[in-house]
Write an enzyme that holds these catalytic residues in place. Structure first.
Site, short mmCIF file in Angstrom:
data_model
loop_
_atom_site.label_atom_id
_atom_site.label_comp_id
_atom_site.label_asym_id
_atom_site.label_seq_id
_atom_site.Cartn_x
_atom_site.Cartn_y
_atom_site.Cartn_z
N CYS A 1 1.14 -1.05 -0.48
CA CYS A 1 0.32 0.01 0.05
C CYS A 1 1.16 0.85 0.13
O CYS A 1 1.96 1.83 -1.15
CB CYS A 1 -1.11 -0.35 0.88
SG CYS A 1 -1.91 1.28 1.02
N HIS B 1 -3.40 -5.54 0.89
CA HIS B 1 -2.54 -5.94 1.87
C HIS B 1 -2.62 -7.78 2.87
O HIS B 1 -3.67 -8.13 3.56
CB HIS B 1 -3.81 -5.24 3.34
CG HIS B 1 -3.05 -3.65 3.16
ND1 HIS B 1 -2.38 -3.18 4.27
CD2 HIS B 1 -4.28 -2.48 2.55
CE1 HIS B 1 -2.72 -2.10 4.03
NE2 HIS B 1 -3.41 -1.48 2.89
N GLU C 1 -0.86 -8.98 4.98
CA GLU C 1 -1.17 -8.77 6.43
C GLU C 1 -2.34 -8.80 7.24
O GLU C 1 -2.69 -9.12 8.38
CB GLU C 1 -0.15 -8.22 6.97
CG GLU C 1 -0.14 -6.36 7.37
CD GLU C 1 -1.01 -5.54 6.28
OE1 GLU C 1 -0.65 -6.29 5.11
OE2 GLU C 1 -1.34 -4.44 6.10
#
Lengths: 228, 772
Positions: free
Chosen positions: A86, A203, A205
Site C-alpha cells: 500500500c 494488504h 497482512e
C-alpha cells in the site's frame, strides 16, 4: 529470516505487519525508525501501509527523502529484499526502486474492501509458490492505488515477468468489472527486474490471522519464505 | 473532588438569537475594551444572561474585564456546563459491576475487561460544523472523539458513527453526505483506526440540520492518565499543534440555529490534521508509559480556557499561564484569540517537576511542539498573562459543572401531536395487493438498502482486529489479541420512534443496542449516549428530552448497562419562516459488550441450504412508525411500535442461552424494514435464499414489514432441531418455525419474490443510485 519493518511517523499498518510476521509466521522482526540510518543487519525490509508523512502531497513523495530510505535503496541495490504494501508500494515507486506510479483511484474515492488477486510472475518469490489459476482474497484500502506506466515501460514490465498480481473475480477472471481502482491492465502489484523488490496495493497482512476468518494473505508470505 | 466532565466537551451551548456573529462581536468589542471593565450589555452579547453577569461579579467580588467575561461565557455555555441538562442526566444509572471510571470522572468511561485490560469509550456530536462545512466538520469530530480516548492513555482500536441526513433527493443532502463521509474517511483512514459499524438514516426533519455522531473505543493497558492537575510547582505544558485562529469560538457558533447566514461563520469551523493527531497519539501513549505525567486533557471546545479550568478544578488547584509562550501559527495573536482558539490536535499536560526532559524528548522524537506555558499553584485561581501583563484572573471552581456553573430547571410540556399519533389504527391503511412490490420498494429505500457506498470509503480493517469483515454480525466485533475475548460494539437509535414516543423510543434504542450485542454473542456492558435535541428553552422540545432520558434510564437499569458519559447537543433546529423546526429527537446509544469466548461469536448469515428458520419473539398486527408505513403509505403520524421492556429482557436472555449452548448457527434482530428485510440480510451474505410461511392470524404486510420490537430470527441446523426445541420449550418467549434456507430462491407463502442475487443487486446499488 530477519525482517525489518520501517515505521514512518504516519505509518499505521506497521504493527499489523509485525504481528503477522512474528505471530503467524514465526519470523524474527526488528523495528526500524524513519530517522535511523542503520538497517540493523536485516535480510528483508518491509515498508508498511499508512500515510508516511501525512501524504497531503502525493503519497510517498516525502518519505523517499527520509534517512532510512537511503539505506533501503542501498540495500535493494545490493540485491537485498524489500517489500512495500500500500503506502509502502507508493514509496517504492516514488523512490525509483519500482517502476510506474500510483494515481488516484478512478472513482476519486478511498476504497476499502476484500478483492481477489490472480498471481502471475512465475519467477518472483512472492507469487511463484501460488497457484496462477486460482484467486486469493486479500483486502485493499487506499485512495491512490491506480497503477500506471507508459506503454514502453509496461511492455518491459510484462516482458520481464514483473507483474505479481492482477485484480480478478473470485473465479480468477481478470476483466474491468473486477478492477477496483482503474489500474492499468488490473495490475495490483509488481516486482523489479532483479525480482528482489516487491510492491502491492492489497494488504496480505490483513488476511493472515485465523481470528479474521481469511488467511489467504499468509500464503503470500509463505511463498516468500519458501522461495528465497 | 470536583469533577466537571460529566458530559464533556464539544457540544452545543446556549442559544442567543441576537448573537449574529460571535467572532465579529468579540473582535469589535475587544478592539476597544481589552482590560477594560465589561458591561452587562457586552456579557449578553457574548451569550450570558444578565443574572449570570451578576453572579460573576459576586464570585469575583468586582466587575470582570472583557477577557474574563468571555471565559465565563464559554465555560458557562450549555456546551461546557450542561446547565440545562444536568438535572436529568443525573438520573441515569452510573454504577455497574465492571465500571472503573464512572460518568463525569474523566474524559470517557472505562470498563474493566479482565486480564489487566480496560476499554475506554465515548460518543460525541459534531453537528453544527458539519452542517456548513461537512468535510472539516465531520473530520474534526473524528479527531476530537479519538483524543478523548487516548488522552486517558488508551489506544483507540475501533470507531463507529451514527449519521442522519435530510431528504436524499435534495442536492444539499447529497453534498452533505459526500462531504461528511469523505471527512470521516480521510481523517480516520490516515489516523489508522478502523470503522467497524454505524448507521445512516435519512428523513426530511434533518434537511437543515444533519447529525454527525462519532464513537471511539480504546484499550488501556496499565495505568490511566487522569484529566486532573495536582502538585503546586509542577510545570504545565501545551503539546501538539500550534495554535491558530481556526475555530475561534466554535462552541458559540454551535449554540445557534442554522440559518442562511451560517456560512458567514465559516471561520468558526476547525480544520483537522490527522497526521498531527497520529503523531500526538503515538507521543501520548509513549508518554503514558513513563512516570513523568501528572495529568492530561485534550483541547476541544474553548481550547486552553477549558482545559486549564477543568484540570485545575478537578485537582482543586490553580495555575499561572503565560499565553505569550503558546506556539502560534501566526504572529500577533491576541490573548483572547489564544484562549478561545479551537485549533485541533493539542493537549494540556501537567508534568512532574524535574521530569520535563522526559516529556520534551518524546515530543521531539515525534516532531511535535511541547512548550512549558505555566505552573500549577495552590491558590485555586487561574491567572492568564500575556507579554508580562495579567489579562485575566478567575477561580477555577467557579467555572465548572459541579462548581460554580449555574444549573437550571427547565419547563416542559407534552406537545399535542403525542396523543394525536396514538389515534392511528392499522385498519386505516389498506393492505396492498402486491407485497412483492412493497418488498422491492423497501430493498431500495435508502434507510434500508446497503450502506456499502458509505462504509467502503472507510478503512474498516486497519489494526487487523475487525472480526466482522468476513463473518458479519449484528454488532461490530473487535479482537483483543492475546486473549480469548473480543469486544462487541454498536450505535443505535430509531429517531422516528423517539419522536412518536420519547420515553418508549429511548427504551427501544437501548434495547436494540443490547439486542445487537446479544445477537453477536456478547454480554452488554455499558452505554455512552449522544443526545441530539432541539432548543431546551422550548418546552415541547424539552419534553422530548426529559422523556428520552427517562426511558433511557429505565432500559439501562433493566440491562444493567450504566451510562458512562457522552454528550448533549441542543439547538439542532432551524428557524424557517419564524417557526422552530427541530430534528427528530435523537438520543443515539453507543453500547459495548464483552464477548467472553471468541468461539461463541454469533453471525447473522444463513450457513447452508436446508437450515431451519425460526422467529423468536411475538409477531403482531403492528405497522406503527415502520419504514413501510412511512415510505410506502406516506403515513407519518403513528405511535412508536409495540414494545415491552420485560419481554425484551426475556427475549435477550433466551438468545444468550441459545448461543451459549450452541443451538443456533445464525441470529439477526428484526429492525428497520421488518421480518422480510431481516431474512433477506441473512440470506444475501452467502447468496442463499429462504422459503417461509406467514401467520394466518396476522395481517401479512404487518407480519413481513411491521417493526414490532423484541423479535430475533435464528437459523438452526436440521440435525439440531430437537435440542433447539427442547431448549425453547423451557423458555417463556414464544417462537415459530418460519421455513427453511434455500439455494437462492426467495419464497413467501409459495409466492416467488425473486432470486437472492437479483434482490442483492438492487440492495447493494440503491444508495449509490440515489446519491448520484
Amino acid at each position: 529470516m530477519k525482517f525489518g519493518v520501517v515505521t514512518f511517523p504516519g505509518s499505521n499498518c506497521n504493527q499489523d505487519m509485525i504481528d503477522t510476521l512474528k505471530d503467524e509466521l514465526n519470523q524474527e522482526v526488528v523495528e526500524l525508525w524513519h530517522k535511523d540510518s542503520d538497517l540493523q543487519g536485516v535480510d528483508f525490509v518491509m515498508l508498511p501501509g499508512g500515510f508516511s508523512y501525512g501524504d497531503y502531497l502525493r503519497s510517498g513523495a516525502i518519505a523517499r527523502f527520509s534517512p532510512i530510505m537511503n539505506e533501503v535503496v542501498a540495500h535493494a541495490e545490493r540485491g537485498g529484499y524489500v517489500m512495500g504494501v500500500c503506502n509502502g508500494f507508493q514509496i517504492l515507486c516514488e523512490s525509483g526502486l519500482l517502476e510506474g506510479a500510483l494515481l488516484h483511484n478512478n472513482s476519486q474515492k478511498f476504497i476499502c474492501k476484500n478483492v481477489y488477486l490472480k498471481p502471475e510472475s512465475s519467477s518472483a518469490a512472492i507469487s511463484k509458490g501460488l497457484d496462477a489459476n486460482k484467486s486469493y482474497k486479500i483486502p485493499i484500502a487506499h485512495g491512490e492505488g491506480r497503477f500506471f506506466a507508459p506503454d514502453d515501460m509496461l511492455k518491459s514490465i510484462k516482458d520481464n515477468d514483473q507483474v505479481l498480481f492482477r485484480y480478478c473475480s473470485e473465479g480468477a477472471e481478470v476483466n474491468d468489472e473486477f478492477n477496483p481502482n482503474g489500474s492499468l491492465e488490473n495490475i495490483a502489484g509488481i516486482t523489479n527486474k532483479g525480482k528482489n523488490v516487491f510492491g502491492m496495493m492489497p494488504h496480505p497482512e490483513r488476511a493472515a490471522d485465523p481470528n479474521l476468518s481469511n488467511t489467504d494473505g499468509k500464503l503470500l508470505f509463505e511463498s516468500i519464505l519458501n522461495n528465497i | 473532588m470536583l469533577k466537571n466532565t460529566y458530559y464533556s466537551l464539544r457540544t452545543n451551548r446556549i442559544q442567543r438569537v441576537n448573537m449574529i456573529n460571535f467572532v465579529a462581536t468579540l473582535n469589535a468589542l475587544m478592539e476597544t475594551s481589552n482590560q477594560t471593565l465589561a458591561t452587562v450589555e457586552q456579557a449578553v452579547e457574548l451569550g450570558l444572561l444578565p443574572e449570570e453577569f451578576d453572579l460573576i461579579k459576586e464570585i469575583l467580588g468586582r466587575t470582570p474585564n472583557f477577557t474574563e467575561v468571555s471565559i465565563y461565557s464559554v465555560m458557562w455555555s450549555e456546551h461546557c456546563s450542561y446547565k440545562n441538562s444536568i438535572k436529568w442526566l443525573k438520573t441515569l444509572p452510573k454504577e455497574g459491576p465492571h465500571m472503573l471510571v464512572e460518568a463525569g470522572e474523566e474524559n470517557a468511561g472505562l470498563v474493566d475487561l479482565g486480564d489487566g485490560l480496560a476499554c475506554a469509550f465515548k460518543i460525541e456530536s459534531h453537528n453544527h460544523p458539519s452542517a456548513i462545512e461537512p468535510y472539516q466538520g465531520a473530520a474534526t469530530g473524528v479527531g476530537g472523539i479519538n483524543r478523548d480516548i487516548f488522552t486517558m492513555g488508551a489506544r483507540p482500536i475501533a470507531q463507529l458513527n451514527s449519521l442522519r441526513f435530510g431528504d436524499i433527493a435534495r442536492d444539499k443532502t447529497k453534498w452533505l453526505v459526500e462531504g461528511v463521509v469523505k471527512g470521516i474517511g480521510d481523517y480516520g483512514n490516515s489516523f489508522g483506526v478502523p470503522i467497524v459499524g454505524g448507521e445512516v438514516f435519512f428523513d426530511e426533519s434533518y434537511n437543515q440540520n444533519p447529525l454527525v455522531n462519532a464513537f471511539s473505543a480504546g484499550i488501556l493497558e496499565g495505568d490511566m492518565i487522569s484529566a486532573t492537575a495536582t502538585g503546586p510547582g509542577n510545570p504545565v505544558y501545551i503539546v501538539g499543534s500550534a495554535t491558530g485562529k481556526d475555530g475561534i469560538a466554535g462552541a458559540a457558533f454551535a449554540s445557534k440555529d442554522i440559518t442562511e447566514d451560517s456560512a458567514d461563520d465559516l471561520p468558526s469551523v476547525q480544520v483537522g490534521d490527522p497526521f498531527q493527531e497520529k503523531l500526538l497519539l503515538e507521543a501520548t501513549l509513549e508518554l503514558a508509559k513513563t512516570d513523568a505525567v501528572v495529568g492530561m486533557q485534550d483541547m476541544g471546545a474553548a481550547g486552553i480556557t477549558c482545559s486549564t479550568c477543568e484540570m485545575s478544578a478537578a485537582g482543586e488547584v490553580g495555575m499561572e499561564i503565560d499565553l505569550s509562550k503558546v506556539p502560534t501559527r501566526q504572529e500577533n495573536m491576541k490573548d483572547w484569540e489564544i484562549l478561545l482558539s479551537e485549533s485541533q490536535e493539542r493537549m494540556l499536560v501537567v508534568v512532574e517537576k524535574g521530569k520535563e526532559s522526559i516529556v520534551e524528548s518524546i515530543f521531539e522524537k515525534w516532531d511535535l511542539h511541547a512548550e512549558e506555558i505555566g505552573v500549577v499553584t495552590d491558590t485555586g485561581w487561574i491567572n492568564y498573562h500575556m507579554n508580562g501583563e495579567k489579562v485575566a484572573s478567575v477561580p477555577a471552581e467557579s467555572l465548572v459543572l459541579g462548581g460554580g456553573a449555574p444549573v437550571y430547571d427547565r419547563e416542559y410540556k407534552e406537545p399535542a401531536y403525542y396523543e394525536e399519533y396514538k389515534k392511528f389504527k392499522i385498519d386505516d391503511v389498506a393492505e396492498p395487493r402486491d407485497l412483492v412490490d412493497v418488498a422491492v420498494s423497501l430493498i431500495k429505500n435508502p434507510n434500508i438498502a446497503s450502506k456499502r457506498w458509505v462504509y467502503e470509503q472507510y478503512d474498516s480493517m486497519v489494526g487487523t482486529k475487525t472480526m466482522t469483515t468476513n463473518r458479519p454480525s449484528d454488532a461490530g466485533i473487535v479482537n483483543i489479541k492475546g486473549t480469548n475475548k473480543a469486544i462487541a460494539m454498536t450505535v443505535d437509535c430509531n429517531s422516528r420512534y423517539v419522536h412518536a414516543d420519547p420515553q418508549l423510543g429511548a427504551q427501544i434504542a437501548v434495547s436494540e443496542a443490547a439486542r445487537n450485542i446479544v445477537c453477536s454473542g456478547g454480554i452488554p456492558s455499558a452505554v455512552t449516549n449522544c443526545l441530539n435535541f432541539g432548543n431546551p428553552y422550548n418546552p415541547e422540545s424539552y419534553w422530548q428530552f426529559v422523556g428520552a432520558v427517562t426511558g433511557m434510564g429505565e432500559a439501562c437499569r433493566k440491562f444493567n448497562t450504566p451510562v458512562t458519559g457522552g454528550n448533549v447537543s441542543f439547538y439542532n433546529q432551524s428557524v424557517i419562516d419564524g417557526k422552530e423546526e427541530p430534528v427528530f429527537p435523537t438520543p443515539t446509544i453507543g453500547m459495548i459488550g464483552v464477548v467472553p469466548d471468541k468461539s461463541k461469536i454469533m453471525t447473522l448469515d444463513f450457513k447452508s441450504k436446508g437450515d431451519l428458520i425460526f422467529i423468536v419473539g411475538e409477531s403482531k398486527d403492528d405497522i406503527s412508525s415502520s419504514e413501510y408505513l412511512v415510505s410506502y403509505h406516506g403515513v407519518k403520524k403513528s405511535p412508536a411500535p409495540s414494545f415491552d421492556l420485560e419481554k425484551e429482557f426475556e427475549l435477550q436472555e433466551t438468545i444468550k442461552g441459545l448461543i451459549a449452548d450452541r443451538h443456533i448457527n445464525a441470529a439477526h434482530d428484526c429492525a428497520d424494514g421488518g421480518l422480510f428485510i431481516t431474512l433477506l440480510e441473512m440470506a444475501m451474505a452467502n447468496d442463499l435464499g429462504f422459503d417461509i410461511v406467514t401467520d394466518a392470524e396476522i395481517r401479512e404486510d404487518a407480519f413481513l414489514f411491521g417493526e414490532a420490537q423484541s423479535r430475533v430470527v435464528v437459523a438452526v441446523n436440521e440435525d439440531q432441531e430437537d435440542e433447539f426445541l427442547e431448549f425453547m420449550m423451557r423458555q417463556k418467549v414464544p417462537y415459530t418455525l418460519l421455513g427453511h434456507v434455500t439455494k437462492g430462491k426467495v419464497v413467501v407463502d409459495d409466492l416467488h419474490y425473486g432470486f437472492v442475487n437479483e434482490l442483492k443487486d438492487i440492495y447493494d446499488n440503491a444508495l449509490a443510485k440515489a446519491l448520484a
